[in-house]
Structures are given as structure tokens and as C-alpha cells.
Write a protein that holds these residues in place. Structure first.
Motif, PDB file in Angstrom:
ATOM      1  N   ASP A 105       0.828  -1.210   0.000  1.00 28.67           N
ATOM      2  CA  ASP A 105       0.000   0.000   0.000  1.00 28.67           C
ATOM      3  C   ASP A 105       0.859   1.254   0.000  1.00 28.67           C
ATOM      4  O   ASP A 105       0.529   2.244  -0.665  1.00 28.67           O
ATOM      5  N   ARG A 106       1.955   1.227   0.737  1.00 30.53           N
ATOM      6  CA  ARG A 106       2.823   2.400   0.811  1.00 30.53           C
ATOM      7  C   ARG A 106       3.623   2.579  -0.478  1.00 30.53           C
ATOM      8  O   ARG A 106       3.906   3.704  -0.892  1.00 30.53           O
ATOM      9  N   ALA A 107       3.987   1.478  -1.102  1.00 24.61           N
ATOM     10  CA  ALA A 107       4.820   1.558  -2.304  1.00 24.61           C
ATOM     11  C   ALA A 107       4.017   1.884  -3.558  1.00 24.61           C
ATOM     12  O   ALA A 107       4.555   2.501  -4.491  1.00 24.61           O
ATOM     13  N   ARG A 108       2.754   1.487  -3.595  1.00 19.17           N
ATOM     14  CA  ARG A 108       1.982   1.575  -4.843  1.00 19.17           C
ATOM     15  C   ARG A 108       1.965   2.979  -5.460  1.00 19.17           C
ATOM     16  O   ARG A 108       2.234   3.110  -6.670  1.00 19.17           O
ATOM     17  N   CYS A 137       2.505  -4.675  -8.970  1.00 14.66           N
ATOM     18  CA  CYS A 137       2.996  -4.269 -10.278  1.00 14.66           C
ATOM     19  C   CYS A 137       2.189  -3.077 -10.768  1.00 14.66           C
ATOM     20  O   CYS A 137       0.955  -3.077 -10.687  1.00 14.66           O
ATOM     21  N   CYS A 138       2.893  -2.060 -11.250  1.00 17.18           N
ATOM     22  CA  CYS A 138       2.256  -0.873 -11.817  1.00 17.18           C
ATOM     23  C   CYS A 138       2.788  -0.668 -13.228  1.00 17.18           C
ATOM     24  O   CYS A 138       3.971  -0.892 -13.492  1.00 17.18           O
ATOM     25  N   ARG A 139       1.927  -0.214 -14.122  1.00 12.81           N
ATOM     26  CA  ARG A 139       2.320  -0.024 -15.520  1.00 12.81           C
ATOM     27  C   ARG A 139       2.095   1.417 -15.950  1.00 12.81           C
ATOM     28  O   ARG A 139       1.141   2.052 -15.521  1.00 12.81           O
ATOM     29  N   GLY A 140       2.980   1.895 -16.825  1.00 14.30           N
ATOM     30  CA  GLY A 140       2.814   3.213 -17.399  1.00 14.30           C
ATOM     31  C   GLY A 140       1.617   3.245 -18.335  1.00 14.30           C
ATOM     32  O   GLY A 140       1.315   2.261 -19.011  1.00 14.30           O
ATOM     33  N   GLN A 141       0.947   4.352 -18.401  1.00 18.05           N
ATOM     34  CA  GLN A 141      -0.254   4.491 -19.221  1.00 18.05           C
ATOM     35  C   GLN A 141       0.120   4.604 -20.696  1.00 18.05           C
ATOM     36  O   GLN A 141       0.921   5.433 -21.076  1.00 18.05           O
ATOM     37  N   GLY A 142      -0.482   3.753 -21.491  1.00 20.37           N
ATOM     38  CA  GLY A 142      -0.282   3.818 -22.937  1.00 20.37           C
ATOM     39  C   GLY A 142       1.068   3.330 -23.405  1.00 20.37           C
ATOM     40  O   GLY A 142       1.440   3.518 -24.566  1.00 20.37           O
ATOM     41  N   ALA A 143       1.851   2.714 -22.529  1.00 24.84           N
ATOM     42  CA  ALA A 143       3.185   2.268 -22.920  1.00 24.84           C
ATOM     43  C   ALA A 143       3.176   0.797 -23.302  1.00 24.84           C
ATOM     44  O   ALA A 143       2.297   0.030 -22.928  1.00 24.84           O
ATOM     45  N   VAL A 144       4.182   0.409 -24.066  1.00 24.38           N
ATOM     46  CA  VAL A 144       4.399  -1.007 -24.365  1.00 24.38           C
ATOM     47  C   VAL A 144       5.181  -1.576 -23.196  1.00 24.38           C
ATOM     48  O   VAL A 144       6.360  -1.298 -23.028  1.00 24.38           O
ATOM     49  N   THR A 145       4.533  -2.343 -22.349  1.00 24.25           N
ATOM     50  CA  THR A 145       5.170  -2.827 -21.132  1.00 24.25           C
ATOM     51  C   THR A 145       5.101  -4.337 -21.032  1.00 24.25           C
ATOM     52  O   THR A 145       4.407  -5.002 -21.796  1.00 24.25           O
ATOM     53  N   LEU A 146       5.818  -4.873 -20.078  1.00 24.79           N
ATOM     54  CA  LEU A 146       5.845  -6.314 -19.864  1.00 24.79           C
ATOM     55  C   LEU A 146       4.486  -6.802 -19.384  1.00 24.79           C
ATOM     56  O   LEU A 146       3.845  -6.162 -18.560  1.00 24.79           O
ATOM     57  N   ARG A 147       4.084  -7.953 -19.870  1.00 23.50           N
ATOM     58  CA  ARG A 147       2.801  -8.523 -19.476  1.00 23.50           C
ATOM     59  C   ARG A 147       2.967  -9.422 -18.263  1.00 23.50           C
ATOM     60  O   ARG A 147       2.730 -10.623 -18.313  1.00 23.50           O
ATOM     61  N   LEU A 148       3.418  -8.848 -17.170  1.00 28.79           N
ATOM     62  CA  LEU A 148       3.571  -9.566 -15.916  1.00 28.79           C
ATOM     63  C   LEU A 148       2.683  -8.915 -14.875  1.00 28.79           C
ATOM     64  O   LEU A 148       2.458  -7.702 -14.909  1.00 28.79           O
TER      65      LEU A 148
END
Length: 269
Positions: A105-108, A137-148
Motif C-alpha cells: 500500500d505504501r509503495a503503490r 505491479c504498476c504499468r505506465g499508461q499507454g506504454a508497451v510494457t511487460l505482461r507480468l
């Protein structure tokens, strides 16, 4: 090498190693848990023979274990296909474990901020044998990112996250894990050891380490070790993505230092 001559991937762990000298060790319980552990992402289901091959346990033993685990709700049986699938009981256990990790929760919010800035993936993970398991796991918006995602497993020896964690362990524990890698992956071990040694030096000098195509050829990542505030646990925190988005220079000058800052913020809270 696993049965049938198949070469084990670097994230695959050894079957159950029973110690007859440990009188506190409950073998039946351990074998049941090994059955649950052998299910992997992407498995539609496993038959008793599949489970026997993955665990190294006799098929009659597997039949009794899968029956018991099904009765308890940890497995469910698909009669038409003749296969077992993980049941809701496993999900309940996993959720309880994650809910107890306040560091998520603190890291998210800090992770999401970096993910948006870098257009990449930022993940928090913990060691499970010779693997790292994603806890957040957090992902950038609209980016090509890893599917993990949460629950994904990656090798500890070739990923930036795994190397960062290894670099932060006490020397005796790290030596033990390297010994397991040497026994399990003798051909790859010299290169694996070099990567870990480089990570140790990098963590000491600049606080973060890199993996430049070592896990997957087109993936670059930086990572830092992250200690729980009470020093009771150590995690790995990484930022990774396609190599065309995350150049070595960007990782070294921007991403790595930012990860170091995030780790300090989380540790000091």
C-alpha cells in the motif's frame, strides 16, 4: 536435468527435497504443498501423471494428495477433461498473504508515479526458492510494457530484481543460493555468478543494479533492494521494459537513482 532430458528453465525449482534427519518436518504436508506449487501460469489443468512428473512423487501418492486437496477446496476436478485445476482455497490463502503486506500500500503510489514517468513497468517482488514472485505491479499508461502481474514468477539469477535481492542478503545465505544454482544450472552458472557479482558491486557503489537483456534479450531493467521498515524482510523493486524504451543511459541516469530514492522513502517510514 529434469526427466526426459528437458532442460530446466532458470525459474523452475527443484522437486521436494526431504530431510530424514529433521523430525519436525511433516512430509505429508510438504508433499501436498508441492502439488499446489507445481501449477504454473498458463496451465489449463494438470492430470495426476503431469503432477507426478513435475513433483517427482509416485503417481499413487499424487492420487491420494489430489483427492485430499480437492475435498479441502484447494483443487477442483474437471471430470470431462480428467484434470485438476487450482481451487478458490488457494486464492484465499494468497489474498490473505498479500493483504498482510502493508509495504504494498505504501509503495503503490510511488511505483505508479515512476511507471507513468518512464512508460514502463515497476514491480515489487519477494524471493521464493530460486525465483522472484511479483507482489505488486504498476504499468505506465499507454506504454508497451511487460505482461507480468501479481503472482508472476521470474528467475532470481538473471533479473535485476533478483540480483538486487541477492546482493542485499547475508553472505552465507547468498552463498547457499549460489550453490543451488551451481548444482542445478552447471552450464549457465559462470555467467550467472558474474551477473550477481556485478550486481553486488553496483549496489555497493550506486545503490542499484541492471539487467540488460540477461533475462530476455529485448528487456532492460534496473532494480534496488528494499528492506522492510522493521528490517524483517527484504524485497526487490524494479523498473523494466523493452530495450528501445529503456536505454542503459536512461536506466543509469534516471531510473536507477529514482528507485534508490523510493527505497529510502519506504524504508524510513
Amino acid at each position: 536435468m529434469p526427466r526426459g532430458g528437458r532442460k530446466a528453465p532458470l525459474y523452475e525449482d527443484d522437486p521436494l527435497d526431504e530431510d530424514p534427519k529433521d523430525r519436525q518436518f511433516v512430509t505429508a504436508l510438504a508433499r501436498g504443498l508441492e502439488v499446489l506449487r507445481c501449477f504454473r501460469p498458463g496451465d489449463a489443468g494438470l492430470g495426476n501423471q503431469d503432477i507426478a512428473e513435475r513433483t517427482g512423487l509416485p503417481k499413487p501418492t499424487i492420487s491420494r494428495l489430489t483427492h485430499t486437496l480437492t475435498r479441502l477446496g484447494y483443487l477442483k476436478y474437471a471430470d470431462r477433461q480428467g484434470i485438476y485445476q487450482l481451487g478458490p482455497g488457494v486464492l484465499a490463502l494468497g489474498y490473505s498473504m498479500l493483504a498482510g503486506l502493508d509495504i504494498r500500500d505504501r509503495a503503490r503510489p510511488l511505483m505508479q508515479e515512476l511507471a507513468d514517468q518512464a512508460n514502463a513497468s515497476v514491480a515489487l517482488g519477494s524471493r521464493d526458492r530460486l525465483s522472484m514472485v511479483y507482489l505488486e505491479c504498476c504499468r505506465g499508461q499507454g506504454a508497451v510494457t511487460l505482461r507480468l502481474d501479481v503472482g508472476s514468477r521470474v528467475p532470481i539469477a538473471t533479473t535485476a530484481m533478483g540480483r538486487a535481492l541477492l546482493a542485499s542478503l547475508p553472505e552465507a545465505e547468498r552463498a547457499y543460493l549460489l550453490g543451488l544454482m551451481r548444482d542445478r544450472f552447471p552450464d549457465e552458472f559462470p555467467k550467472l555468478e558474474q551477473g550477481v557479482e556485478r550486481a553486488i558491486r553496483d549496489i555497493e557503489t550506486r545503490g542499484f543494479c541492471l539487467s540488460l537483456g540477461d533475462w530476455q534479450g529485448d528487456v532492460h531493467a534496473a532494480a534496488v533492494p528494499l528492506l522492510a521498515a522493521d528490517r524483517s524482510a527484504v524485497f526487490g523493486l524494479n523498473c523494466g521494459g523493452p530495450s528501445f524504451l529503456l536505454s542503459p543511459r536512461k536506466l543509469e541516469e534516471e531510473i536507477g537513482p529514482r528507485l534508490v530514492e523510493i527505497a529510502k522513502q519506504l524504508t524510513l517510514r
